[in-house]
Motif scaffolding. Structure first.
Motif, PDB file in Angstrom:
ATOM      1  N   TYR A  77       0.861  -1.168   0.000  1.00  0.00           N
ATOM      2  CA  TYR A  77       0.000   0.000   0.000  1.00  0.00           C
ATOM      3  C   TYR A  77       0.908   1.231   0.000  1.00  0.00           C
ATOM      4  CZ  TYR A  77      -3.012   3.695   1.762  1.00  0.00           C
ATOM      5  OH  TYR A  77      -3.676   4.880   1.923  1.00  0.00           O
ATOM      6  N   SER A  78       0.668   2.114  -0.922  1.00  0.00           N
ATOM      7  CA  SER A  78       1.483   3.336  -1.000  1.00  0.00           C
ATOM      8  C   SER A  78       0.568   4.552  -1.060  1.00  0.00           C
ATOM      9  CB  SER A  78       2.341   3.337  -2.278  1.00  0.00           C
ATOM     10  OG  SER A  78       3.108   2.184  -2.370  1.00  0.00           O
ATOM     11  N   ARG A  79       0.894   5.563  -0.346  1.00  0.00           N
ATOM     12  CA  ARG A  79       0.125   6.812  -0.411  1.00  0.00           C
ATOM     13  C   ARG A  79       0.981   7.938   0.158  1.00  0.00           C
ATOM     14  NH1 ARG A  79      -4.414   7.781  -2.948  1.00  0.00           N
ATOM     15  NH2 ARG A  79      -5.305   5.816  -2.233  1.00  0.00           N
ATOM     16  N   ASP A  80       1.209   8.940  -0.637  1.00  0.00           N
ATOM     17  CA  ASP A  80       1.900  10.153  -0.195  1.00  0.00           C
ATOM     18  C   ASP A  80       3.214   9.854   0.521  1.00  0.00           C
ATOM     19  OD1 ASP A  80      -0.225  11.575  -1.189  1.00  0.00           O
ATOM     20  OD2 ASP A  80      -1.305  11.583   0.723  1.00  0.00           O
ATOM     21  N   GLY A  81       3.963   8.938  -0.006  1.00  0.00           N
ATOM     22  CA  GLY A  81       5.270   8.656   0.573  1.00  0.00           C
ATOM     23  C   GLY A  81       5.246   7.641   1.689  1.00  0.00           C
ATOM     24  N   TYR A  82       4.055   7.259   2.106  1.00  0.00           N
ATOM     25  CA  TYR A  82       3.959   6.197   3.109  1.00  0.00           C
ATOM     26  C   TYR A  82       3.796   4.885   2.363  1.00  0.00           C
ATOM     27  CZ  TYR A  82       2.278   3.245   6.849  1.00  0.00           C
ATOM     28  OH  TYR A  82       2.124   2.224   7.738  1.00  0.00           O
ATOM     29  N   ARG A  83       4.478   3.880   2.833  1.00  0.00           N
ATOM     30  CA  ARG A  83       4.465   2.593   2.124  1.00  0.00           C
ATOM     31  C   ARG A  83       4.366   1.487   3.158  1.00  0.00           C
ATOM     32  NH1 ARG A  83       7.255  -0.089  -2.481  1.00  0.00           N
ATOM     33  NH2 ARG A  83       8.101  -2.006  -1.643  1.00  0.00           N
ATOM     34  N   GLN A  84       3.437   0.601   2.938  1.00  0.00           N
ATOM     35  CA  GLN A  84       3.322  -0.545   3.836  1.00  0.00           C
ATOM     36  C   GLN A  84       3.213  -1.800   2.992  1.00  0.00           C
ATOM     37  OE1 GLN A  84      -0.184  -1.089   6.431  1.00  0.00           O
ATOM     38  NE2 GLN A  84       1.322  -1.226   8.068  1.00  0.00           N
ATOM     39  N   SER A  85       3.996  -2.794   3.359  1.00  0.00           N
ATOM     40  CA  SER A  85       3.961  -4.035   2.590  1.00  0.00           C
ATOM     41  C   SER A  85       3.777  -5.214   3.525  1.00  0.00           C
ATOM     42  CB  SER A  85       5.253  -4.200   1.790  1.00  0.00           C
ATOM     43  OG  SER A  85       6.357  -4.297   2.665  1.00  0.00           O
ATOM     44  N   TRP A  86       3.244  -6.275   2.988  1.00  0.00           N
ATOM     45  CA  TRP A  86       3.117  -7.507   3.756  1.00  0.00           C
ATOM     46  C   TRP A  86       3.464  -8.681   2.861  1.00  0.00           C
ATOM     47  CZ3 TRP A  86      -0.284 -11.125   1.884  1.00  0.00           C
ATOM     48  CH2 TRP A  86      -1.282 -10.664   0.999  1.00  0.00           C
TER      49      TRP A  86
END
Lengths: 699, 315
Positions: A77-86
């Motif tokens: 998940y990416s949004r406005d420079g925030y990124r989360q992966s699983w």
């Protein structure tokens, strides 16, 4: 080539400010497909395993026959420079892995991870013991005897007990980037292991192999701060590891006839312990000769203070007082390393390195009054021996690019090792080596490396050996004089513009322990690998690999506690073949992978005792593994997946083959059998894509 | 090549080297021919390079607009941050003319490895740690791109289950060893090379993650750490004295089969070191010194004992 090099030199020579002067005002990146939102794929399916064999489940989780449901996948998940992966692997199995990472890049990040590894050792083992309240108990109807053939109730008492355990790893950590010059990170992990392993429990002249319960937990923390100072970095870190064993003692009822009071015996389990270490490391670069100075300083302390058990669990033996109730053990470690590399000339690179390691066991020495196997006091006092050692290593190395296509390297290492309480107090090793790399074309390289090393000792103190009850002619191989010759030859053909790459490596090392009359006297090792890969077309690539290893070791022994009267020769061989194919048509409907591997090992041991030669049967192992995976691209978002695996594993091991629980008169074993399985695993499933599967240039 | 020609060539190289070293203004003098950047940055590149493998960089950590440190961060040089100025490469090419090259990162790259790596270390200097410098990967000039896939959404070398296959591309002897019947679960993808080795750092001989071999082993096998009341000397010093951590034909990853392994060091009075041969097998006179767990049938605490009566490693 010259132009590419020139470009690189210029870019690297430009300071950041100069880069900033490049006019990028029209670099709008309008076609760049930056991703905002969620993208993932989830694969779910079922696998049918044809047969049950616990060993097949080792590290895989497929330890039973029948159906398994499984889920794999990953997402971002990416949004406005925030990124989360699983990421998830083998969620439905005992070998599952789950990881989650998140970050606002350049500012902070965090991660969580959990994974399990099933350790599956034997499914063929049988025992008479039942576990109850911390004790391994015999059946009520058990009839003790002096030897296993007298165990009248053995056959009726044996129960299957698998030897297996589960490892679990949980980790959480984070990083905070305060500025370009300062960063903090922290990791905490908890590792657990529970299950059953094999431990022997001995009485005076007999022993029983026990299905021991294990329940370990280790907490580890790793915390540090990192500074960037000019062209260098500094890291100050703390590492702590805390081991907790839920079982302080192993208690069992001996199945053998025992003197009064010695029917229930106890051994110590691995004690709780901890280790903490503080380290400072860094690397600094200068323009002078493009030199780098890197260093590390680490100071650690290990402690162990588990309460001691009594000298014996036998109530009929008057208990002597222990010198102290627990070990109060302390080991201090010091590790220092410094490395200097430089390029005094464009074609010359040098390295100087020094490393110092010290283990100082400062545990107090006391006198202990041993009770031999809970049966009778030894009647003598014995001191504990806290081993310490100091090891240092100096190495120098130079690499010279003699010609564009020819590089020559040479190095010298000097190792020194000082020990306490052992037969050899001072040991040195000198190693000299050289290497030639010839690369007449960008797609071909030939490399030869070779050297010699000589390990010397100040003297083998036979007085120490005799005080330990050793034959004075014995030379322990890690303490003995050794002369080693080694060499390696590598040829590589590889170029991305050509569809074929090929590599071959041959390594040989001969160790001679020429001053050892007893113990290991020689060890010769040979290894080779061959590797071929061929990109047949844009859609198809294949590979073939082969590797082998051969070790021949010789040792001498003395049954008469005098001169050598027997010797043994060990021939250890192992060969591996691998082959595979990947077929993925550019606009095709499927993606196919085939992988096959085979490993064959055998060990022959020949023993010559007083002129009579005897050969033990070969220890053999054979592994065949085939896997075919296909993904059928059913639609833009959906793949159908097919997975077929076949594995065959067989061993022949005289140490356990035909050794039933009562085969050995004085040892009650668990009757484990060598491995032997042929298993098919067939899986079908689907992979579903969420979000854009392929990236498209923005309009 | 004739000897005198070789000598001339070496001398010429030496003269060139001296000139390079002693001419700090050399780079500045070449300003006239300084390669130019492309006119539109990444938009120029994607006019041709629009394949999925290339575009995958937008699913990687290298293309985060809001992170000004990344190549695609605000004001950065996009593709040319790593591949260098591409003006000439992207320019018009006359018929028959070869397109100007651009910096490539692969085994076939014509750019020296040290220079390839400096593109990466310009940002990732901290990731190298102190142990990279002078290590085998550094001295052998391994390129970052030999191991890392900078465009991939998921870099295989950073995923446990995939990492070993990347390492095995070069460390092929270890790939063979990992296939042995008794080995850490690397073949199954449940343990990676990085569990023990630090490819970027570590100052020990084999680039271990911890300061010493035993400290590395204790990372997972902390139960063996002690210190014990009764230590087994080689255990305190080096687990590798008895174990082959990359794999073995023998249970426990032992380097030799017991009891011979133990007899390589032990020949005790009162406990003779008797030759163990086929006469000790089940069909003859089964020997407790040969079968089952061999010496460990009795000396079960081979890693050390914390029992007051455990000096013989039996309690």
């Amino acid at each position: 080539m010259k132009q590419a090099g020139q470009i690189a030199l210029l870019v690297l020579a430009l300071p950041a400010s100069a880069l900033a002067e490049v006019d990028v005002s029209e670099w709008l990146c309008e076609s760049c497909p930056f991703e905002d939102g969620y993208q993932s794929n989830v694969e779910a399916g079922t696998t049918y395993v044809s047969d049950e064999d616990i060993r097949y489940g080792n590290a895989t989780g497929y330890d039973k026959d029948g159906m398994y449901l499984n889920v794999d996948g990953d997402g971002v998940y990416s949004r406005d420079g925030y990124r989360q992966s699983w990421r998830v692997e083998d969620l439905g199995l005992d070998s599952r892995v789950v990881t989650v990472e998140g970050a606002r890049q350049g500012r902070y990040g965090y991660w969580l991870e959990y994974n399990e590894i099933p350790s599956r050792v034997f499914g063929t083992t049988e025992t008479v013991f039942d576990y109850n309240s911390g004790t391994l108990l015999l059946p009520p109807a058990w009839v003790p005897a002096g030897t296993t053939d007298g165990f009248a109730a053995l056959e009726d008492s044996l129960k299957t007990r698998t030897i297996e355990s589960d490892w679990g790893f949980a980790r959480v950590g984070g990083r905070w980037i305060a500025s370009d010059a300062f960063e903090v990170y922290a990791n905490y992990s908890r590792q657990t292991r529970d299950g059953i392993d094999i431990k022997s429990g001995s009485s005076y002249t007999q022993a029983a192999l026990l299905p021991r319960r294990i329940d370990y937990a280790t907490d580890q923390a790793d915390v540090g701060v990192r500074f960037r100072i000019g062209s260098g970095t500094l890291t100050l870190a703390y590492y702590g590891s805390y081991f907790d064993n839920r079982n302080a003692a192993l208690t069992w009822q001996t199945p053998f006839t025992a003197p009064p009071g010695a029917t229930e015996l106890t051994a110590a389990e691995e004690p709780d312990n901890n280790f903490q270490q503080l380290s400072l490391s860094g690397a600094f670069q200068t323009d002078f000769w493009q030199s780098v100075l890197a260093f590390s300083v680490a100071m650690g302390r290990g402690e162990q203070n588990e309460n001691f058990l009594d000298y014996t669990s036998n109530p009929n033996i008057p208990g002597a007082a222990l010198p102290r109730p627990s070990l109060q053990g302390e080991v201090d470690t010091s590790n220092y390393a410094v490395t200097f590399t430089a390029r005094p000339l464009d074609r010359v690179r040098v390295k100087l390195a020094y490393r110092y390691d010290d283990r100082d066991n400062s545990t107090a020495v006391d006198e202990w009054s041993r009770v031999i196997t809970d049966v009778f006091p030894s009647g003598e006092l014995q001191e504990n021996v806290p081993y310490s050692f100091t090891r240092s290593r100096f190495s120098a190395e130079a690499d010279v690019k003699v010609l564009d296509e020819l590089r020559v390297s040479a190095g010298y290492d000097r190792n020194e090792l000082d020990r306490d309480y052992q037969e050899v107090a001072e040991q040195t090793e000198d190693i000299g080596w050289g290497q030639v790399r010839w690369r007449p074309a960008s797609w071909f390289e030939l490399r030869g490396r070779g050297g010699v090393s000589r390990r010397d000792i100040n003297r083998y103190d036979e007085d120490v050996a005799v005080s330990l009850g050793q034959n004075p002619l014995m030379r322990k191989y890690n303490l003995a004089y050794r002369y080693r010759e080694f060499g390696e030859l590598t040829a590589m053909v590889s170029a991305p513009t050509k569809p074929l790459s090929f590599g071959v490596t041959v390594f040989s090392a001969d160790d001679s322990y020429s001053e050892s009359k007893l113990g290991l006297t020689s060890s010769d090792e040979m290894r080779y690998t061959v590797d071929l890969s061929w990109k047949v077309s844009d859609a198809i690539s294949v590979y073939l690999m082969h590797g082998g290893e051969s070790v021949e070791a010789e040792q001498a022994g003395s049954a008469m506690f005098s001169a050598p009267d027997w010797n043994a020769v060990h021939d250890d061989e192992f060969h591996h073949w691998g082959a595979g194919l990947h077929w993925s048509p550019a606009e095709g409907k499927f993606d196919l992978r085939l992988d096959y591997s085979n490993g064959e090992g055998d060990t022959a041991i020949r023993v010559d005792s007083n002129g009579v030669a005897s050969a033990l049967p070969k220890l053999t192992s054979s592994l065949d593994s085939l896997r075919a995976e296909m993904a059928w691209h059913f639609s833009e978002r959906l793949d159908l997946t097919f997975d077929v695996r076949y594995e065959s594993f067989m061993t022949d091991d005289w140490a356990i083959a035909d050794v039933a629980a009562d085969t050995l008169p004085t040892i009650l074993t668990l009757g484990a059998s060598p491995y032997d399985y042929d298993i098919w695993a067939v899986g079908v499933g689907f992979r579903y894509y969420i979000g854009e599967r392929d990236l498209q240039l923005a309009d | 090549m004739k000897p005198h020609a070789l000598t001339r060539r070496i001398l010429a190289q030496l003269v060139l080297l001296v000139a390079l070293i002693t001419s700090p203004g050399l780079l500045a003098q070449s300003d006239d021919s300084e390669p130019e950047y492309s006119r539109k940055g990444a938009d120029s590149c994607f006019a041709c390079h629009d394949d999925q493998a290339t575009l995958a960089v937008f699913r990687s950590k290298h293309a985060i607009r809001q992170d000004s440190r990344t190549p695609f961060g605000h004001g950065q040089l996009q593709c040319e941050a790593c591949h260098g100025p591409g003006g000439e490469h992207a320019g018009r090419v006359r018929r028959g003319q070869e397109r100007a090259p651009i910096t490539a990162f692969s085994s076939g790259s014509t750019l020296p490895v040290m220079e390839q790596n400096q593109f990466c270390t310009a940002c990732h200097q901290d990731d190298l740690g102190f142990g990279w410098h002078g290590g085998a990967h550094d001295m052998e000039e391994v390129a970052c791109s030999d191991c890392h896939s900078s465009h991939a959404a998921t870099d295989p070398v950073l995923v446990s289950s995939m990492q070993a296959q990347v390492c095995f591309d070069c460390h092929q002897q270890q790939r063979t060893q990992a296939m042995k019947p008794f080995a850490h679960p690397v073949r199954e993808g449940k343990m990676d090379c990085g569990s023990c080795h630090s490819a970027h750092g570590g100052s020990s001989d084999t680039r271990l993650t911890q300061q010493a071999t035993n400290d590395t082993c204790f990372g997972c096998h902390a139960e063996q750490r002690g210190p014990y009341l009764w230590e087994h000397a080689p255990v305190s010093e080096n687990c590798g004295d008895c174990h082959d951590p990359h794999g073995s034909n023998h249970p426990g990853m032992l380097s030799l089969r017991a009891p011979m392994l133990c007899q390589s060091c032990h020949s005790q009075s009162g406990h003779p070191s008797i030759a163990q041969d086929a006469s000790g097998l089940p069909d003859a006179t089964p020997s407790p010194l040969l079968l089952g767990q061999s010496c460990l049938n009795c000396h079960s605490q081979v890693h050390g004992s914390n029992h007051p009566s455990g000096s013989k490693l039996m309690r």
